[in-house]
Design a protein around this motif. Structure first.
Motif, PDB file in Angstrom:
ATOM      1  N   ILE A  36       0.848  -1.379   0.033  1.00 19.07           N
ATOM      2  CA  ILE A  36      -0.138  -0.064   0.076  1.00 19.07           C
ATOM      3  C   ILE A  36       0.893   1.176   0.267  1.00 19.07           C
ATOM      4  N   CYS A  37       0.676   1.994  -1.225  1.00 16.42           N
ATOM      5  CA  CYS A  37       1.601   3.171  -1.104  1.00 16.42           C
ATOM      6  C   CYS A  37       0.936   4.605  -1.111  1.00 16.42           C
TER       7      CYS A  37
ATOM      8  N   ALA B 223      -1.540   4.109   4.283  1.00 17.43           N
ATOM      9  CA  ALA B 223      -0.188   3.385   4.575  1.00 17.43           C
ATOM     10  C   ALA B 223       0.538   4.382   5.798  1.00 17.43           C
TER      11      ALA B 223
ATOM     12  N   THR C 248      -2.810   1.377  11.018  1.00 24.41           N
ATOM     13  CA  THR C 248      -1.603   0.489  10.722  1.00 24.41           C
ATOM     14  C   THR C 248      -2.119  -1.030  11.082  1.00 24.41           C
TER      15      THR C 248
ATOM     16  N   LEU D 281      -4.395  -2.394   8.600  1.00 31.47           N
ATOM     17  CA  LEU D 281      -3.831  -3.281   7.261  1.00 31.47           C
ATOM     18  C   LEU D 281      -2.880  -4.256   7.749  1.00 31.47           C
TER      19      LEU D 281
ATOM     20  N   LEU E 167       4.076  -1.357   3.340  1.00 33.55           N
ATOM     21  CA  LEU E 167       3.616  -0.205   3.648  1.00 33.55           C
ATOM     22  C   LEU E 167       4.628   1.021   3.050  1.00 33.55           C
TER      23      LEU E 167
END
Length: 587
Positions: free
Chosen positions: A513-514, A518, A524, A527, A535
């Motif tokens: 995930i960018c 992220a 956090t 995810l 990340l």
């Protein structure tokens, strides 16, 4: 004066306390009058002289940029110079003077209103915010015409009046921001702007608290008012009480101390309490940003936004960065990272970053010709970039990331172009990594809903959550009327994320995930619990995310994740997310 609070859009982190300095724009409501025929050319020359003076001013500001200035500032100055030289700005008002006999100020504002109306029709949030560039350029010209130049006070030493100055404005142009290097300022407050406005971008680069999109803050805040900016909450407190200032100073001290403590985690691996390793990567815009990634302890670059190398160019396609120029930039980033992976996103250019000097590029909408669509339409530009990226792969660990993929044929054509570039380099005897990894960004809902046709052909996936959320929810984050509908934990978004990570796991390929999610510490554990193991975020945020990971137990999150993915009640989702962050895990 009674204290009051304003709510806006948070675009950076931290707390600051200081005095307000109002940066008043030149009034766009200028005098309107007709000029005699014999005065027309004199009026034309007056406007031409003002435009020429602003060009000289921009060149002077550029020449005086300090070496440590954020790279974005130079790019923005280039954009303003480009706008000022565009015939739609520099010549059209002259025609209005000659044909309608308007005075110079009236002619300029008339043309700016026409361009602004065109920008208002654009759906893409970043692009629509570029309307502010045209208005800011026009304001600089108007200041010359009306003699109303507005300057920031120069720092005369730190005292109660100029210490911790907070700039308050309708909007702030990049050129105006150059004045700040000589001023003791610590925050920005603006009426306009969104998450991708200049103020937002530069404040994040400088690490300075800012709140934008406040509507009428510049009208409500008086010169020298005491202000508190809580940029985490998007709150500006005007004329706070002494007690409130003391409370926020205490919070500020805690944040400063915590930031120093986080710096000690630089060399600590990002491993959860139950032994799950998470790869933390940095997003960069220019090759020089790779140094900040290393300093923050990043394991690599998860997103190199290569389009910043193309911004602010004049003279059309012939002035685009050459293969050699791109190679030098990519090679610098790759060598700086010393073997760590560097994922270079191919040109994600739209009308907000015009490559040719024409109106089509300036007004290109978000749903139009952009990113991979543009590159496939302009194969020579794409091929030049692919050759440069491939050549850079001979110096380190490079990955290629294709943006805005939505169709299988886009993957096939992109892969064919990459193979063609490889064949050319082989024939020329130029070294490159034969096994370079190729991935696609998942930021269009169609891609997330048809992953089986993607994962068979690609080496990795990277989710751009900002666009995925915007396109899925049909919500423009810059539109204040609907900004409250932007929701990164909407059930539809969580389902798309789950589908993507599940498909990647089944295909045994990495997925990162960018996007903005992220870099949000509140998400956090969500995810990581969903299965994401990479990340990528701005380097400055990385230590805080690492600390959250170090206190997480993935196995003990499984039940909460199942509950979140089974519910479509937003309130219940938020309750579970809060519970997850409050959990204290056993080893």
């Amino acid at each position: 004066m009674a204290s009051f609070t304003l709510q806006g859009i948070p675009v950076s982190r931290g707390i600051t306390i200081g005095r307000a300095h109002l940066l008043r724009p030149a009034a766009m409501d200028v005098r309107h009058y007709l000029i005699a025929q014999e005065q027309v050319e004199a009026e034309v020359e007056r406007l031409q002289a003002a435009i020429a003076q602003v060009q000289l001013d921009l060149q002077s500001i550029w020449a005086e940029l300090p070496t440590d200035a954020p790279t974005e500032l130079g790019a923005f100055l280039d954009v303003h110079a480009l706008i000022l030289s565009d015939p739609m700005v520099s010549e059209a008002p002259l025609d209005i003077i000659r044909t309608r006999h308007y005075n110079a100020e009236w002619a300029l504002v008339t043309q700016v209103d026409v361009l602004s109306a065109q920008f208002d029709e654009i759906e893409d949030e970043y692009l629509r915010e570029r309307k502010a560039d045209i208005q800011q350029v026009a304001e600089r010209v108007l200041k010359i015409l009306t003699g109303s130049a507005d300057q920031l006070p120069r720092a005369l030493g730190v005292d109660e009046r100029n210490a911790n100055m907070i700039v308050v404005a309708k909007d702030i142009s990049p050129a105006d921001m150059m004045q700040f290097r000589d001023v003791a300022f610590t925050g920005f407050v603006t009426d306009e702007g969104g998450t991708n406005s200049h103020t937002a971008i530069v404040s994040r680069s400088l690490g300075i608290p800012a709140v934008v999109g406040l509507g009428n803050a510049s009208q409500l805040i008086m010169q020298d008012d005491w202000l508190i900016i809580d940029s985490d909450a998007g709150v500006v407190i005007v004329a706070p009480s002494a007690l409130l200032i003391t409370q926020y100073r205490d919070q500020q001290a805690v944040l400063i101390k915590a930031k120093k403590k986080l710096g000690k985690l630089r060399k600590t691996p990002a491993i959860t309490r139950d032994g799950v390793e998470i790869t933390l990567l940095a997003n960069i815009e220019m090759p020089e940003d790779a140094h900040a990634a290393i300093e923050a302890g990043a394991s690599g670059v998860g997103l190199f936004r290569s389009e910043f190398l193309f911004m602010g160019r004049t003279g059309g396609e012939h002035q685009l960065p050459s293969e050699e120029e791109q190679l030098i930039a990519y090679k610098l980033a790759v060598q700086t990272m010393k073997g760590r992976p560097v994922t270079i996103r191919t040109l994600d250019v739209g009308a907000d970053k015009p490559l040719e000097h024409n109106e089509h590029n300036i007004l290109n909408p978000a749903l139009g010709l952009r990113a991979i669509r543009y590159c496939l339409k302009e194969p020579q530009i794409f091929m030049t970039q692919l050759r440069a990226i491939l050549r850079a792969s001979a110096f380190g660990n490079v990955h290629i990331l294709i943006p805005m993929i939505a169709h299988a044929f886009e993957i096939d054509q992109s892969l064919a172009m990459i193979e063609k570039a490889k064949s050319e380099l082989r024939a020329e005897g130029i070294a490159f990594d034969e096994d370079i990894k190729i991935g696609a960004m998942i930021e269009v809902p169609a891609a997330a809903l048809s992953l089986p046709m993607f994962v068979k052909k690609l080496d990795f996936l990277s989710i751009g959550t900002n666009d995925l959320i915007q396109y899925t929810l049909a919500i423009d984050r810059a539109d204040h009327e609907v900004a409250h509908l932007y929701n990164d934990t909407h059930p539809a978004i969580l389902q798309l994320l789950d589908m993507t990570v599940t498909a990647a796991e089944r295909a045994n390929i990495p997925v990162a995930i960018c996007g903005g999610m992220a870099g949000d510490v509140k998400l956090t554990r969500l995810l990581v619990g969903m299965g994401f193991r990479e990340l990528s975020m701005p380097a400055a945020i990385l230590p805080e995310i690492k600390q959250e990971i170090l206190g997480t137990n993935v196995r003990e999150l499984e039940g909460s994740i199942r509950k979140i993915l089974r519910t479509y009640d937003p309130k219940h989702i938020q309750e579970i997310l809060v519970e997850m962050r409050e959990q204290v895990f056993a080893i």
